[in-house]
Design an enzyme around this catalytic site. Sequence first.
Site, PDB file in Angstrom:
ATOM      1  N   ALA A 175       0.843  -1.186   0.000  1.00  0.00           N
ATOM      2  CA  ALA A 175       0.000   0.000   0.000  1.00  0.00           C
ATOM      3  C   ALA A 175       0.885   1.244   0.000  1.00  0.00           C
ATOM      4  O   ALA A 175       2.093   1.169   0.223  1.00  0.00           O
ATOM      5  CB  ALA A 175      -0.919  -0.004   1.221  1.00  0.00           C
TER       6      ALA A 175
ATOM      7  N   GLY B 274      -0.823  -4.934   0.641  1.00  0.00           N
ATOM      8  CA  GLY B 274      -2.041  -4.780  -0.140  1.00  0.00           C
ATOM      9  C   GLY B 274      -1.957  -5.440  -1.503  1.00  0.00           C
ATOM     10  O   GLY B 274      -2.970  -5.909  -2.040  1.00  0.00           O
TER      11      GLY B 274
ATOM     12  N   GLU C 105      -2.796  -8.962  -0.900  1.00  0.00           N
ATOM     13  CA  GLU C 105      -4.227  -9.064  -0.662  1.00  0.00           C
ATOM     14  C   GLU C 105      -5.014  -8.983  -1.971  1.00  0.00           C
ATOM     15  O   GLU C 105      -5.997  -9.710  -2.165  1.00  0.00           O
ATOM     16  CB  GLU C 105      -4.680  -7.965   0.307  1.00  0.00           C
ATOM     17  CG  GLU C 105      -4.241  -8.241   1.736  1.00  0.00           C
ATOM     18  CD  GLU C 105      -4.559  -7.122   2.695  1.00  0.00           C
ATOM     19  OE1 GLU C 105      -5.174  -7.391   3.744  1.00  0.00           O
ATOM     20  OE2 GLU C 105      -4.179  -5.970   2.402  1.00  0.00           O
TER      21      GLU C 105
ATOM     22  N   GLU D 227       3.341  -5.980   7.207  1.00  0.00           N
ATOM     23  CA  GLU D 227       2.707  -4.926   8.004  1.00  0.00           C
ATOM     24  C   GLU D 227       3.147  -4.923   9.465  1.00  0.00           C
ATOM     25  O   GLU D 227       3.242  -3.859  10.088  1.00  0.00           O
ATOM     26  CB  GLU D 227       1.171  -5.082   7.939  1.00  0.00           C
ATOM     27  CG  GLU D 227       0.539  -4.636   6.635  1.00  0.00           C
ATOM     28  CD  GLU D 227       0.467  -5.744   5.599  1.00  0.00           C
ATOM     29  OE1 GLU D 227      -0.314  -5.611   4.656  1.00  0.00           O
ATOM     30  OE2 GLU D 227       1.209  -6.740   5.735  1.00  0.00           O
TER      31      GLU D 227
END
Length: 257
Positions: free
Chosen positions: A65, A108, A111, A131
């Site tokens: 991200a 992300g 994901e 993360e």
Amino acid sequence: MNKEFIKVLQEGKVGIIQFNRPKALHALNRQMVDEIVGQLKSFDQDDRIRVILLMGDERAFAAGADIDEMMDDTPLTLEFLDPFAIWDEISNVKKPTIAAVNGFALGGGFELALHCDLIIGAENAQFGFPEVKLGVMPGAGGTQFLTKAMGRRKALEWIWLGEPMSAQEALHYGVINRIVAPELVEEEAMRLANQLAEQAPISLRLIKEAVYAAEDQPVREGKKLERKNFYLSFASHDQKEGMQAFKEKRLPSFKGV
């Protein structure tokens, strides 16, 4: 039409979303996620498209991200923005989705790949959730998808440690479908997409619904849905065409109706 952070292409019956933020290794900011989800929904409603392919470039699928964008977030801003709500719309896409992963698929980006139905990985691909090293955790479904793929203990180990997972390890644990040489990732993903595009679209949709339900429902309820979807398939022209083609020993020509 291309957006700011994605390129949109069509090859035959395959709709392609190519990420276009190369300097940031396609790190996902909120506008980019909006563009991806919007295009997924557009392809899903386009009768010319039967399969959707997501891809980055030779260096990365998506390397996480956009940290700069979220550094100053607070619990209240996140509550009001609810930036992960839009990710739920990916799960509503009815057509097959394939992630073609070269290089990094982290945070992300991982994901997003896990939201896809199938994942083709390059031999040099790296998957993971770093993360924890930033003092946070996955927030767009990573803990759920990875646990369903590899089980609670191994998922905890990978997410707690935040270390990258090789393509070979991802394949071993059932996280991805296939490994190919880096230069063949796009070709293999397109080959698979074209194979799926020749199948009966209604069957693909009904199968996808039943298989995903199997993850979340007791077997008894899952069997009810499977049976309902089997019966529904007999309302389609493609069912008649498929069985007639089998009888006549020829390839079927599915129309998606």
